[in-house]
Design an enzyme around this catalytic site. Structure first.
Site, mmCIF file in Angstrom:
data_model
loop_
_atom_site.group_PDB
_atom_site.id
_atom_site.type_symbol
_atom_site.label_atom_id
_atom_site.label_comp_id
_atom_site.label_asym_id
_atom_site.label_seq_id
_atom_site.Cartn_x
_atom_site.Cartn_y
_atom_site.Cartn_z
ATOM 1 N N GLU A 143 3.202 3.151 0.075
ATOM 2 C CA GLU A 143 2.105 4.079 -0.220
ATOM 3 C C GLU A 143 2.536 5.137 -1.244
ATOM 4 O O GLU A 143 1.766 5.499 -2.140
ATOM 5 C CB GLU A 143 1.639 4.777 1.065
ATOM 6 N N GLU A 213 7.775 -3.385 -6.115
ATOM 7 C CA GLU A 213 6.733 -2.617 -6.815
ATOM 8 C C GLU A 213 6.931 -2.738 -8.327
ATOM 9 O O GLU A 213 5.962 -2.895 -9.072
ATOM 10 C CB GLU A 213 6.760 -1.141 -6.385
HETATM 11 C C1 NSP Z 1 1.389 -3.367 -4.852
HETATM 12 C C2 NSP Z 1 0.770 -2.244 -4.080
HETATM 13 N N1 NSP Z 1 1.578 -1.273 -3.572
HETATM 14 C C3 NSP Z 1 0.993 -0.242 -2.878
HETATM 15 C C4 NSP Z 1 -0.350 -0.166 -2.680
HETATM 16 C C5 NSP Z 1 -0.944 1.005 -1.931
HETATM 17 N N2 NSP Z 1 -1.423 0.619 -0.644
HETATM 18 C C6 NSP Z 1 -1.118 -1.180 -3.208
HETATM 19 N N3 NSP Z 1 -2.467 -1.170 -3.098
HETATM 20 N N4 NSP Z 1 -0.560 -2.227 -3.935
#
Ligand code: NSP
Length: 225
Positions: A143, A213
């Site tokens: 998050e 990420e």
């Molecule tokens: C890849 C990714 N990372 C985090 C989030 C946030 N919930 C998201 N929507 N997508």
């Protein structure tokens, strides 16, 4: 150096792994939104793939809720995770609406390799053997990368295109920031009481989230399949 007792375990890890953390929170995809040079086809690719990710994120968040209700010594943990889970329903609706606006098909999306890897990782964290301090650290990290990234796009002086302001506000808003801060407090409290083995696992999990990420942003920016 700040003592861990003062800044908390989470911030001590952020400092220790600052290069990777900055790579995830100031990725060129995000910088291209904030300086207004984003290629909208990248945004559309991100939109379609993130919709898939968010659907996979729901069972992960539900599994954290289950662990919070069973393992936590503080009943407010459950309320924080429950609020996250409740807002995911709204998030899925937002993705559908946004995809229609940008003409992005959401059925039969080919799931990119980086997204598949991330979803598989989320699934591994739903297993009963994934301990509560580890999964709450993962939830905080997942998050927070979005919060730190999208809030940057909303900073004064940045040139985020008006069409993308709403997306940035979803994760860059003060409310989402407060939720991330609550997760950080929970994670710190759990990590203080965790065994050495759990601590090591939580740190490795934090680093894996940052890598995944970065790969997710790379994919959105047009990386290889
Ligand atoms: C890849 C990714 N990372 C985090 C989030 C946030 N919930 C998201 N929507 N997508």
């Amino acid at each position: 150096m700040d003592p861990v007792e003062k800044i908390g375990i989470i911030n001590s890890w952020v400092k220790k792994h600052l290069v990777l953390y900055t790579g995830a929170t100031r990725h060129s995809f995000i910088l291209s939104i904030s300086d207004g040079t984003i290629d909208f086809s990248s945004f559309k690719r991100w939109l379609g793939q993130d919709y898939i990710f968010v659907r996979e994120f729901v069972p992960f968040a539900a599994s954290v809720l289950l662990k919070a209700s069973k393992n936590s010594d503080d009943s407010s943990d459950m309320e924080v995770v429950l609020s996250a889970l409740a807002s995911l329903s709204d998030e899925i609706s937002w993705f559908k609406k946004e995809a229609a606006k940008w003409d992005v098909p959401l059925s039969n999306v080919i799931v990119h390799k980086s997204n598949q890897n991330y979803c598989r990782f989320l699934e591994s964290l739903t297993l009963p053997e994934a301990e509560y301090p580890v999964v709450i650290t993962a939830l905080w990290a997942i998050e927070t990368v979005y919060q730190e990234s999208f809030s940057h796009c909303l900073e004064d002086g940045n040139k985020t295109p008006p069409e993308l302001q709403e997306a940035c506000k979803r994760w860059g808003s003060e409310g989402f920031g407060e939720y991330c801060h609550s997760l950080q407090k929970i994670a710190n409290r759990c990590l203080e009481k965790a065994s050495d083995e759990e601590l090591k696992k939580a740190e490795v999990t934090f680093l894996r989230v940052l890598e995944l990420e970065i790969e997710f942003w790379n994919m959105s920016h047009g990386g290889p399949k």
